[in-house]
Design a protein around this motif. Structure first.
Motif, PDB file in Angstrom:
ATOM      1  N   ILE A   1      20.499 -18.727  24.472  1.00 39.18           N
ATOM      2  CA  ILE A   1      20.624 -18.761  23.011  1.00 39.18           C
ATOM      3  C   ILE A   1      21.733 -17.819  22.561  1.00 39.18           C
ATOM      4  O   ILE A   1      22.530 -18.141  21.662  1.00 39.18           O
ATOM      5  N   GLY A   2      21.810 -16.649  23.187  1.00 39.28           N
ATOM      6  CA  GLY A   2      22.873 -15.706  22.863  1.00 39.28           C
ATOM      7  C   GLY A   2      24.248 -16.281  23.134  1.00 39.28           C
ATOM      8  O   GLY A   2      25.187 -16.083  22.349  1.00 39.28           O
ATOM      9  N   GLU A   3      24.390 -17.007  24.233  1.00 37.83           N
ATOM     10  CA  GLU A   3      25.682 -17.625  24.548  1.00 37.83           C
ATOM     11  C   GLU A   3      26.070 -18.661  23.496  1.00 37.83           C
ATOM     12  O   GLU A   3      27.224 -18.717  23.052  1.00 37.83           O
ATOM     13  N   ARG A   4      25.106 -19.476  23.090  1.00 35.85           N
ATOM     14  CA  ARG A   4      25.391 -20.484  22.068  1.00 35.85           C
ATOM     15  C   ARG A   4      25.706 -19.829  20.719  1.00 35.85           C
ATOM     16  O   ARG A   4      26.571 -20.289  19.975  1.00 35.85           O
ATOM     17  N   THR A   5      24.972 -18.757  20.392  1.00 35.63           N
ATOM     18  CA  THR A   5      25.241 -18.039  19.147  1.00 35.63           C
ATOM     19  C   THR A   5      26.638 -17.434  19.166  1.00 35.63           C
ATOM     20  O   THR A   5      27.347 -17.457  18.154  1.00 35.63           O
ATOM     21  N   ALA A   6      27.045 -16.901  20.303  1.00 38.57           N
ATOM     22  CA  ALA A   6      28.374 -16.296  20.414  1.00 38.57           C
ATOM     23  C   ALA A   6      29.473 -17.340  20.244  1.00 38.57           C
ATOM     24  O   ALA A   6      30.541 -17.047  19.695  1.00 38.57           O
ATOM     25  N   ARG A   7      29.206 -18.572  20.702  1.00 35.96           N
ATOM     26  CA  ARG A   7      30.214 -19.628  20.560  1.00 35.96           C
ATOM     27  C   ARG A   7      30.274 -20.151  19.125  1.00 35.96           C
ATOM     28  O   ARG A   7      31.346 -20.494  18.633  1.00 35.96           O
ATOM     29  N   ARG A   8      29.135 -20.245  18.467  1.00 35.53           N
ATOM     30  CA  ARG A   8      29.084 -20.778  17.095  1.00 35.53           C
ATOM     31  C   ARG A   8      28.283 -19.830  16.201  1.00 35.53           C
ATOM     32  O   ARG A   8      27.187 -20.164  15.739  1.00 35.53           O
ATOM     33  N   PRO A   9      28.796 -18.640  15.929  1.00 33.70           N
ATOM     34  CA  PRO A   9      28.031 -17.668  15.130  1.00 33.70           C
ATOM     35  C   PRO A   9      27.752 -18.143  13.716  1.00 33.70           C
ATOM     36  O   PRO A   9      26.683 -17.868  13.164  1.00 33.70           O
ATOM     37  N   TRP A  10      28.699 -18.877  13.103  1.00 36.94           N
ATOM     38  CA  TRP A  10      28.484 -19.341  11.737  1.00 36.94           C
ATOM     39  C   TRP A  10      27.304 -20.317  11.674  1.00 36.94           C
ATOM     40  O   TRP A  10      26.524 -20.307  10.711  1.00 36.94           O
ATOM     41  N   LEU A  11      27.169 -21.142  12.704  1.00 31.00           N
ATOM     42  CA  LEU A  11      26.065 -22.090  12.742  1.00 31.00           C
ATOM     43  C   LEU A  11      24.731 -21.341  12.812  1.00 31.00           C
ATOM     44  O   LEU A  11      23.765 -21.705  12.115  1.00 31.00           O
ATOM     45  N   ALA A  12      24.671 -20.293  13.632  1.00 24.29           N
ATOM     46  CA  ALA A  12      23.438 -19.502  13.742  1.00 24.29           C
ATOM     47  C   ALA A  12      23.112 -18.810  12.426  1.00 24.29           C
ATOM     48  O   ALA A  12      21.947 -18.785  11.995  1.00 24.29           O
ATOM     49  N   VAL A  13      24.140 -18.255  11.767  1.00 19.55           N
ATOM     50  CA  VAL A  13      23.914 -17.531  10.518  1.00 19.55           C
ATOM     51  C   VAL A  13      23.471 -18.479   9.408  1.00 19.55           C
ATOM     52  O   VAL A  13      22.463 -18.247   8.725  1.00 19.55           O
ATOM     53  N   VAL A  14      24.206 -19.562   9.229  1.00 18.75           N
ATOM     54  CA  VAL A  14      23.884 -20.502   8.151  1.00 18.75           C
ATOM     55  C   VAL A  14      22.532 -21.177   8.412  1.00 18.75           C
ATOM     56  O   VAL A  14      21.705 -21.324   7.497  1.00 18.75           O
ATOM     57  N   GLY A  15      22.293 -21.582   9.655  1.00 21.22           N
ATOM     58  CA  GLY A  15      21.016 -22.216   9.970  1.00 21.22           C
ATOM     59  C   GLY A  15      19.836 -21.288   9.727  1.00 21.22           C
ATOM     60  O   GLY A  15      18.812 -21.699   9.173  1.00 21.22           O
ATOM     61  N   SER A  16      19.983 -20.019  10.114  1.00 21.92           N
ATOM     62  CA  SER A  16      18.900 -19.043   9.893  1.00 21.92           C
ATOM     63  C   SER A  16      18.645 -18.833   8.411  1.00 21.92           C
ATOM     64  O   SER A  16      17.490 -18.766   7.966  1.00 21.92           O
ATOM     65  N   LEU A  17      19.730 -18.710   7.646  1.00 18.45           N
ATOM     66  CA  LEU A  17      19.574 -18.498   6.204  1.00 18.45           C
ATOM     67  C   LEU A  17      18.906 -19.692   5.533  1.00 18.45           C
ATOM     68  O   LEU A  17      18.106 -19.526   4.596  1.00 18.45           O
ATOM     69  N   LEU A  18      19.212 -20.901   6.012  1.00 21.44           N
ATOM     70  CA  LEU A  18      18.570 -22.083   5.432  1.00 21.44           C
ATOM     71  C   LEU A  18      17.071 -22.092   5.735  1.00 21.44           C
ATOM     72  O   LEU A  18      16.250 -22.435   4.871  1.00 21.44           O
ATOM     73  N   VAL A  19      16.711 -21.743   6.966  1.00 22.22           N
ATOM     74  CA  VAL A  19      15.287 -21.675   7.314  1.00 22.22           C
ATOM     75  C   VAL A  19      14.577 -20.643   6.446  1.00 22.22           C
ATOM     76  O   VAL A  19      13.500 -20.889   5.882  1.00 22.22           O
ATOM     77  N   LEU A  20      15.167 -19.456   6.307  1.00 20.53           N
ATOM     78  CA  LEU A  20      14.563 -18.406   5.493  1.00 20.53           C
ATOM     79  C   LEU A  20      14.490 -18.810   4.030  1.00 20.53           C
ATOM     80  O   LEU A  20      13.531 -18.477   3.325  1.00 20.53           O
ATOM     81  N   ALA A  21      15.516 -19.543   3.568  1.00 17.62           N
ATOM     82  CA  ALA A  21      15.534 -19.975   2.168  1.00 17.62           C
ATOM     83  C   ALA A  21      14.343 -20.870   1.852  1.00 17.62           C
ATOM     84  O   ALA A  21      13.784 -20.818   0.749  1.00 17.62           O
ATOM     85  N   VAL A  22      13.948 -21.703   2.832  1.00 17.14           N
ATOM     86  CA  VAL A  22      12.793 -22.574   2.627  1.00 17.14           C
ATOM     87  C   VAL A  22      11.535 -21.743   2.385  1.00 17.14           C
ATOM     88  O   VAL A  22      10.708 -22.062   1.517  1.00 17.14           O
ATOM     89  N   PHE A  23      11.386 -20.648   3.140  1.00 19.36           N
ATOM     90  CA  PHE A  23      10.202 -19.804   2.989  1.00 19.36           C
ATOM     91  C   PHE A  23      10.288 -18.913   1.752  1.00 19.36           C
ATOM     92  O   PHE A  23       9.262 -18.574   1.157  1.00 19.36           O
ATOM     93  N   ILE A  24      11.504 -18.526   1.381  1.00 19.04           N
ATOM     94  CA  ILE A  24      11.674 -17.617   0.241  1.00 19.04           C
ATOM     95  C   ILE A  24      11.595 -18.367  -1.089  1.00 19.04           C
ATOM     96  O   ILE A  24      11.196 -17.794  -2.107  1.00 19.04           O
TER      97      ILE A  24
END
Length: 743
Positions: free
Chosen positions: A360-383
């Protein structure tokens, strides 16, 4: 500290039975004293300086018996009137027997003592009546046995076919101790997670033993300290919840560190010394971060929050003591038998080289924006549900159907209206007026009774009840709305600001009290102190991380990430309880308002726990950064190293917290669901994807720190392990850094 912890670990390896015996003797002494004195419980809500607090002070002074326990005994006959000759005879026989119950000091019957008197305790349809029962002990001392004796004495009414239910404090006592079913369920699930994570029954058992020792010690210490100042019953439940969660996690980190050292070929004595010097020091720091969050509750200046803060902090502190003090002695005894009862494992070559979190760390390092935006979208659903968050009050009508408190609440509401379950108390401090001018007092009392009865939203007024010395008087005001209804709060405000001031003449002081008014005052003060608590907790946590990581960027992003986790917890509570989407699943029958102090307590607890996971993850990343000075590589390898343990720890804490949702108290359900889901989101989404993604994007900026400030600040090194060439007396002197390991 590093040398001391390392030396203690080696001592635990050389003299495990002696250390374990010493700890057991200390624990037995503390628990023995606790069993003898018990825990002093007081669920009364007090708000220093408030109008309701002043009303309570006057009431306790002029009516001392009101400070003691009391309750209602509700009689209901669905087929005929309770005022019929048969019904009245059965009720009077029951109340006569109740008067003879040990501990009962007075019984106020529902029937008028003289012809022509009003009958406010008999419903308009005649099917329901209730009596007031007073006891000689404080409310917290009322037990399930007291309630059982009162109900048994009321057998003439039940034999006559009437339904008899306890109400008020008597119903709370009748509900009894909820038991430890929730804790047992949480422990069972945690055991499964530990068994899978550690792969052996012996290794699985050690964190559970450590957590249970910390829990018992914590509850004993809280019980002893409560003799100085009584605590609310909910404080011990919240403390137990947090103690079990962090206790298992902290012990897990030490067991994993010891096992790793052994797998690296280190001998038993040195491995245990290394585990305590590194993981043990990390546990001390983690406990301190949780204490910072809980300590913020003391700034609210409210006894309830102060009690919740210090009791939870004591519980966490004793969990740390159990993990760092008792667990090494147990490890010293177990030693090489740690892998007893190992599970069969099949591991592929690929899995042995790079774990799931490393990939997962390797994939995050290759596409950090995808990890950041995807995480924020998941959190936005809960918030997102937070937009509809409205704080309110709970009452007996929100308890699960079938509980004693809910049964009597519903019956009284249907017979007398919702306000009877939360009457307001208007208290008058008459001073010397009653003795010097009794005629004036009588006129004032009549005018006040009339004025109260004419206020819109008031159903009935009972009183005045004048004290024997004439220094005080009391009116009971029954609203037309339920205690949790916002309209009841508006009524309290109207009484205080418009109705009572013109009537408080000739030195008379008038105050509005009772538990409903006290909760309203409590809400106001929480709102007033909330910004201070948030600011102090965030600032202190920020400073701790600055000292720890020698960075401004990492602590700043950590604070923001923690706020996202807290926001997710608020959203979960709003969706599940306030909007009622999950109340059926949780054993409730409709939406439940969120008490004003729940968000504040959740913030204090979650901010500390989130800091723990931040430390666990970033310390692992920092270790690689200082070794290779490659930010991207450090993030990948650090996440790969810490991710599995952090995820296991979060699953354990989630299991423990959510298990408490099985209790009847809606407040405990809120704590369990809010904390459990938020901790899991924080560990998996925030620490697993969002933080690594942001750190990859920021690059070397993560580690910027002014050199002049670096020289001035103390050092806390989370990566250093003891040197291989240590002397028998301990480790060689270091540069002053305190060693705490990455896990």
């Amino acid at each position: 500290m590093r040398n001391a912890l390392y030396s203690y670990g080696r001592l635990a390896a050389r003299r495990p039975w002696q250390l374990l015996t010493a700890w057991l003797l200390v624990a037995a002494a503390v628990v023995g004293v606790w069993v003898a004195v018990g825990t002093s419980i007081d669920d009364a809500i007090t708000i220093p300086g408030s109008d309701s607090s002043r009303a309570q002070e006057i009431q306790n002074a002029v009516f001392p018996a009101s400070a003691l326990g009391n309750g209602t005994l509700v009689f209901h006959d669905a087929d005929s009137s309770v005022t019929s000759p048969e019904g009245r005879a059965a009720i009077e026989a029951s109340l006569l027997a109740v008067r003879d119950v040990d501990g009962v000091t007075q019984v106020v019957p529902p029937f008028p003592q003289e012809p022509g008197q009003p009958t406010p305790r008999i419903s308009a349809d005649g099917h329901t009546a209730y009596a007031q029962v007073y006891f000689d002990v404080p409310p917290a001392a009322l037990s399930e046995q007291d309630a059982d004796r009162v109900l048994a004495a009321a057998s003439p009414a039940t034999d006559a076919g009437l339904e008899v239910l306890p109400g008020g404090q008597l119903a709370q006592a009748a509900a009894g101790d909820p038991g430890h079913r929730s804790e047992l369920i949480g422990l069972a699930v945690a055991a499964v997670v530990l068994l899978v994570a550690l792969g052996a029954a012996a290794a699985m058992a050690l964190p559970l033993v450590s957590a249970l020792v910390g829990l018992v010690l914590g509850l004993a210490a809280i019980g002893l300290l409560s003799q100085v100042g009584a605590i609310p019953d909910i404080a011990t439940t919240v403390a137990s919840m947090i103690s079990l969660g962090v206790g298992i996690d902290y012990a897990l980190f030490i067991v994993v560190r010891y096992r790793t050292a052994r797998q690296e070929g280190q001998p038993h004595e040195r491995a245990l010394g290394v585990a305590v010097a590194t993981a043990g020091a990390a546990v001390l720091f983690a406990g301190a971060t949780v204490a910072v969050g809980l300590g913020g509750l003391l700034l609210a200046g409210l006894p309830l929050l102060t009690s919740l803060g210090w009791t939870a902090a004591v519980a966490v502190g004793l969990s740390v003591v159990a993990a760092v003090g008792v667990l090494p002695a147990v490890l010293g005894v177990v030693g090489s038998r740690l892998d007893a009862g190992a599970l069969p494992r099949r591991r592929s070559k690929r899995a042995s080289k790079a774990g799931w979190w490393h990939r997962i760390g390797e994939r995050t390092a290759r596409r950090p924006w995808l990890a950041v935006v995807g995480s924020l979208l998941v959190l936005a659903v809960f918030i997102a549900p937070v937009a509809d968050l409205e704080l309110g009050q709970q009452d007996g009508g929100h308890d699960p159907v079938g509980t004693p408190t809910r049964q009597s609440y519903d019956l009284l509401e249907s017979a007398f209206g919702p306000g009877v379950n939360g009457p307001l108390l208007v208290v008058a401090d008459l001073g010397d007026t009653a003795q010097t001018d009794p005629a004036t007092v009588q006129r004032q009392a009549a005018a006040l009774s009339s004025a109260l009865a004419d206020v819109p939203g008031v159903q009935s007024v009972q009183g005045p009840r004048v004290s024997t010395d004439g220094s005080g008087a009391l009116w009971q005001v029954v609203p037309t709305t339920a205690p949790s209804d916002p309209a009841t709060g508006d009524l309290v405000t109207e009484l205080r600001e418009e109705i009572l001031p013109p009537l408080a003449t000739d030195g008379t002081q008038l105050h509005v009290g009772g538990q409903t008014a006290a909760k309203i005052d409590f809400t106001d003060q929480v709102a007033e102190r909330l910004p201070l608590v948030l600011a102090v907790v965030i600032a202190l946590s920020f400073l701790l991380l600055v000292v720890l990581f020698r960075s401004f960027v990492i602590p700043l992003t950590a604070a923001l990430m923690n706020l996202l986790s807290v926001g997710a917890a608020y959203g979960i509570l709003t969706f599940a309880f306030a909007e009622g989407h999950l109340t059926g699943l949780l054993g409730l029958d409709g939406p439940v308002p969120i008490e004003s102090y729940i968000p504040l307590i959740l913030f204090a607890i979650l901010f500390g726990l989130s800091m723990d996971y931040e430390v666990f993850l970033v310390s692992s990343i920092a270790e690689r950064w200082h070794a290779v000075r490659d930010n991207r590589r450090a993030v990948v390898t650090g996440l790969g190293s810490a991710g599995r343990v952090v995820t296991a720890a979060a699953l354990i804490m989630f299991s423990v917290f959510v298990s408490f949702a099985g209790q009847d108290n809606p407040l405990i359900k809120m704590f369990g669901v809010g904390l459990g889901v938020a901790v899991l989101l924080d560990a998996v989404v925030v620490r697993g994807f969002l933080v690594p993604g942001i750190m990859v994007l920021l690059g070397r900026a993560n580690w910027w720190f002014p050199r002049w400030l670096d020289r001035l600040m103390p050092r806390v090194d989370l990566e250093a392990s003891p040197a291989a060439d240590e002397t028998p007396d301990g480790l060689p002197p270091t540069d002053g850094r305190v060693a705490v390991p990455a896990r």
